[in-house]
Design an enzyme around this catalytic site. Structure first.
Site, PDB file in Angstrom:
ATOM      1  N   CYS A  34     -18.962 -60.990   3.532  1.00 28.28           N
ATOM      2  CA  CYS A  34     -19.331 -59.906   3.159  1.00 28.28           C
ATOM      3  C   CYS A  34     -17.646 -59.193   2.889  1.00 28.28           C
ATOM      4  O   CYS A  34     -17.688 -58.169   2.455  1.00 28.28           O
ATOM      5  CB  CYS A  34     -19.645 -58.851   4.479  1.00 28.28           C
ATOM      6  SG  CYS A  34     -18.600 -58.931   6.083  1.00 28.28           S
ATOM      7  N   CYS A 103     -21.469 -58.097  13.234  1.00 25.46           N
ATOM      8  CA  CYS A 103     -20.286 -57.350  13.059  1.00 25.46           C
ATOM      9  C   CYS A 103     -19.683 -57.229  14.572  1.00 25.46           C
ATOM     10  O   CYS A 103     -18.358 -57.174  14.361  1.00 25.46           O
ATOM     11  CB  CYS A 103     -20.613 -55.997  12.634  1.00 25.46           C
ATOM     12  SG  CYS A 103     -21.710 -55.745  11.177  1.00 25.46           S
TER      13      CYS A 103
HETATM   14 FE1  FES Z   1     -19.700 -57.315   7.344  1.00 21.73          FE
HETATM   15 FE2  FES Z   1     -20.350 -55.398   9.251  1.00 21.73          FE
HETATM   16  S1  FES Z   1     -21.461 -56.160   7.475  1.00 21.73           S
HETATM   17  S2  FES Z   1     -18.954 -56.810   9.247  1.00 21.73           S
END
Ligand code: FES
Length: 146
Positions: A34, A103
């Protein structure tokens, strides 16, 4: 996606944000998929965490979990901070949606990375104490952060 009141509170009003100029332990972890990045600053005096702050370039849950993690280790000993788990951070936030669990792992690992840096600066090999800093597995939830 449903967030608890506590998550929303720590997201909109994060605690301990920014750099800590006199930090003696700084750790950065990132999630390759991400692209979210979390940096944790610790000021450790006589084995106690007297100062802590963070900077997160990431999703709302990453901000909320790092904020809560800093609150949970402030004033604690290094050993207590090492015990901080992503599960404990999630519980303190009254839970996270399943796609956001990773996360909180980022927050846990950021604390460990900062502690590892602290040990390295003392001339101590951190790996036997802190363990390996894990690359966070994003699973198939990376679409969640866009
Ligand atoms: Fe990547 Fe939350 S979506 S850390």
């Amino acid at each position: 996606m449903m967030y608890s009141q506590k998550v929303l509170d720590h997201f909109t009003n994060p605690r301990n944000v920014g750099e800590l100029p006199d930090a003696n332990g700084v750790g950065e972890v990132g999630n390759a998929k991400c692209g979210d990045i979390m940096r944790m600053y610790l000021k450790i005096e006589g084995n106690v965490i007297t100062g802590v702050s963070f900077k997160t370039f990431g999703c709302g849950a990453a901000i909320a979990t790092s904020s809560m993690a800093t609150e949970m280790i402030k004033g604690k000993t290094v050993e207590e901070a090492l015990q901080l788990s992503n599960k404990a951070v999630m519980e303190a936030l009254d839970g996270l949606p399943p796609v956001k669990v990773h996360c909180s792992v980022l927050a846990e690992q950021a604390v460990r990375a900062a502690l590892a840096d602290y040990y390295t600066r003392q001339g101590i090999d951190p790996e036997p104490i802190v363990g390996k800093i894990q690359e966070v597995d994003h699973g198939d939830s990376c679409s969640a952060c866009g």
